[in-house]
Design an enzyme around this catalytic site. Sequence first.
Site, PDB file in Angstrom:
ATOM      1  N   HIS A   1    -105.782  24.328  21.009  1.00 50.14           N
ATOM      2  CA  HIS A   1    -106.362  23.233  21.787  1.00 50.14           C
ATOM      3  C   HIS A   1    -107.553  22.608  21.065  1.00 50.14           C
ATOM      4  CE1 HIS A   1    -108.148  27.061  22.461  1.00 50.14           C
ATOM      5  NE2 HIS A   1    -109.063  26.655  23.307  1.00 50.14           N
TER       6      HIS A   1
ATOM      7  N   ASP B   1    -116.009  21.803  25.589  1.00 51.41           N
ATOM      8  CA  ASP B   1    -115.856  22.580  26.813  1.00 51.41           C
ATOM      9  C   ASP B   1    -114.379  22.877  26.951  1.00 51.41           C
ATOM     10  OD1 ASP B   1    -117.373  23.826  28.984  1.00 51.41           O
ATOM     11  OD2 ASP B   1    -115.979  22.721  30.245  1.00 51.41           O
TER      12      ASP B   1
END
Length: 204
Positions: free
Chosen positions: A190, A82
């Site tokens: 990320h 997520d």
Amino acid sequence: MTQESYLPHDATHDLKRVVVATGNPGKVREIAEALAGLGWELEPLPSNVSMPEETGSTYEENAALKACTIAARLGLPALADDSGLEVDALGGQPGVYSARFGNCASDTERNTHLLEKLRGQKNRRAHFRSVVILAYPDGDMECYEGKVSGTLLEGPRGSQGFGYDPLFVPDGEERTFGEMSVEEKRPLSHRGLALRELLAAHSE
Ligand SMILES: O=c1[nH]cnc2c1ncn2[C@@H]1O[C@H](COP(=O)(O)OP(=O)(O)O)[C@@H](O)[C@H]1O
Ligand SMILES: [Mg+2]
């Protein structure tokens, strides 16, 4: 939530087959590329299984919800990401709601919506965050996180990647993520950073 808050990983878990619990093809490509060295059989989400609705208010909650639901449903370890884009000038929005920003139907529309919100704004600082959770059918979980900071352009550049990639130039680079291949994006992104931790933990 830290990795320590999870039960320790049990070496008897069968990690040959792992389901990639996402319907986002951009994520599937990046996860497959980053974990190629582990020798796991990464399986796509079966077409008759749908992802749960993301009802959490944090990346951790949503990643755990996605990974645990699919692991329990299929009886196999499942890996979910997520993630989101946090824009300083928007007080950290869209963040955990990045996929639904502006109720737009496509990545292109979401990028246009973001550019509109930032029109005339000098502060173009933004951060991508990813939480990756590997969940096992017995309820065990491992959690990994990654973050990258950078700048948002005033118009899109590049057609690789997905989501907000064409607008985001990571610190220290000149090109957007949209102008990078999956291999070039991985060490900077990320998701790549979170997956690098997972890779290290499973290469020991
Ligand atoms: O690496 C990235 N590049 C560009 N956009 C990203 C990236 N990671 C996350 N995002 C944005 O944040 C959203 C995160 O969505 P989320 O993780 O809730 O579910 P999704 O798997 O259904 O896309 C993506 O849809 C995308 O818009
Ligand atoms: Mg989400």
